[in-house]
Scaffold this motif. Sequence first.
Motif, PDB file in Angstrom:
ATOM      1  N   TRP A  67      22.516 -34.556  44.717  1.00 58.01           N
ATOM      2  CA  TRP A  67      23.499 -35.559  46.175  1.00 58.01           C
ATOM      3  C   TRP A  67      23.208 -34.943  46.757  1.00 58.01           C
ATOM      4  N   PHE A 117      20.419 -34.952  39.312  1.00 57.54           N
ATOM      5  CA  PHE A 117      20.591 -34.800  40.111  1.00 57.54           C
ATOM      6  C   PHE A 117      21.037 -34.683  41.176  1.00 57.54           C
ATOM      7  N   ASN A 144      27.301 -31.804  46.875  1.00 61.59           N
ATOM      8  CA  ASN A 144      26.985 -32.583  45.362  1.00 61.59           C
ATOM      9  C   ASN A 144      27.762 -32.506  44.879  1.00 61.59           C
ATOM     10  N   ILE A 158      17.984 -38.239  45.415  1.00 59.13           N
ATOM     11  CA  ILE A 158      19.473 -39.355  45.602  1.00 59.13           C
ATOM     12  C   ILE A 158      20.665 -38.913  46.499  1.00 59.13           C
ATOM     13  N   SER A 165      28.635 -36.711  44.450  1.00 61.27           N
ATOM     14  CA  SER A 165      28.152 -37.108  43.885  1.00 61.27           C
ATOM     15  C   SER A 165      29.212 -38.462  42.143  1.00 61.27           C
ATOM     16  N   SER A 168      25.420 -31.840  37.455  1.00 64.58           N
ATOM     17  CA  SER A 168      26.343 -32.393  36.751  1.00 64.58           C
ATOM     18  C   SER A 168      27.760 -32.000  36.453  1.00 64.58           C
ATOM     19  N   HIS A 218      22.680 -41.978  34.859  1.00 70.14           N
ATOM     20  CA  HIS A 218      21.096 -41.379  35.576  1.00 70.14           C
ATOM     21  C   HIS A 218      21.144 -40.482  35.562  1.00 70.14           C
ATOM     22  N   ALA A 219      22.053 -40.162  37.758  1.00 67.66           N
ATOM     23  CA  ALA A 219      21.681 -39.406  37.299  1.00 67.66           C
ATOM     24  C   ALA A 219      22.433 -37.911  36.458  1.00 67.66           C
TER      25      ALA A 219
END
Length: 423
Positions: free
Chosen positions: A140, A138, A110, A178, A114, A72, A132-133
Amino acid sequence: MTFIEKNKSFPAPRNDLVRATRPQAVAPYPQDWVDAAQKLAYEFAEGAIQRDLDGARPVEQIRRLRESGLVSLLYPKNLGGGGGSLRDAAQSVLEIAKVDGSTAALLGFNYYNSLVPLLTDYTGANDDVVRHAANNRFFWGNVTQYVNKEFVAEHHADGGFTITGTKKWNTGAPLAEITTVLAIHPDRDHYIYAVIPTAREGLEFHNDWDPIGLRGTDSGTITFHNVRILPEDVLHWGHSPAQTGPLPLWASFGAIFYTAVFIGRTLGALEHARKWVLQGRRQGSFGGVSISADDPFIQAEFAEYWVQVQAAQVYFERTIAFVQEQWDRRSSLTEKDYGAIALETLSLRTFAARTALHITPRVFELLGGRSTAREADFDQYWRDVRTLSSHDPEVLARRVIGKHVLHQDPLVFPPHFKQDKVG
């Protein structure tokens, strides 16, 4: 709070492998992203050769990337993300690529997948998806290729769409919870972008990824059997009335992360070779030397490779700075700006791929016959670079670059759909 407690409303992972990627503990975002990546690379180096030889999926490595927050990194802090820069992300991929090409490629994919919720709209309309991710860290997946013109959505009576069809080369999706999904709108005059859980009913994963390199990236085929795309799954498109062409900046970000893998794999090959020539003397070494690292011919050859990869790194840094500057002013970018960014990143990717393809097979010139043993795995670097670079043939890239540089005209992305609709 554990990951599962945060995520009660999300469907269960589709299998035990995906479940195993879920964080067991969530660390605070690091202060120094590249340092965090280097520490993870040190961890990932253990067993990396065997994972490559076995073609094993890097399940544990993805879990660690999620726990660390690296997945992230590019999300803004105000949306729960790490607030890192493009350079932080690119250098993190590069550091991991030195020791583990598959995990590095998965992290790079990712990153730019993402970002799709932020790339499709610059006004914040997709911020809930990002929150949310980021909240769940998450990893991806990617079902985003433009090449399948038969991957067409159909309207659903209750709103949203259904999709039936097959897509190949879905990097990371089999290990992700996801994934992005790109499909052609039922009217066949533009695309739709959606984000769905990989546990969605009707998804069939074929587990058919078996290439020579990047063997753990799991880019297998997925068949959609009447898969429901809910209205809330569809991302808001904010650039024009409809998406009739490629997603702005998606390929340009992708080129940067491809380059990170190319340079990282090359640096990894040179470091592996450096340690090897310090440990003994190959047959045919220069007279009087006790280790190959003292052979003047090996020294000269190694220097040539080292200098070439230094040039690639400088080009890499320059391009990252340019793209970051453009991203920071993204709301004012024009079609001409997008073309300039694409040309710059395409040129970088082409140079880095050529450099890596030159050096990674030639390290054998330094090493001697023992280095060809399977357990030495010196061919992993070339195999990974060759596999990734084959996705975008260099000759096509050079033709695009040459055409626009010679004529000094802007690179413009044409629409993928005719004005009178595709039948």
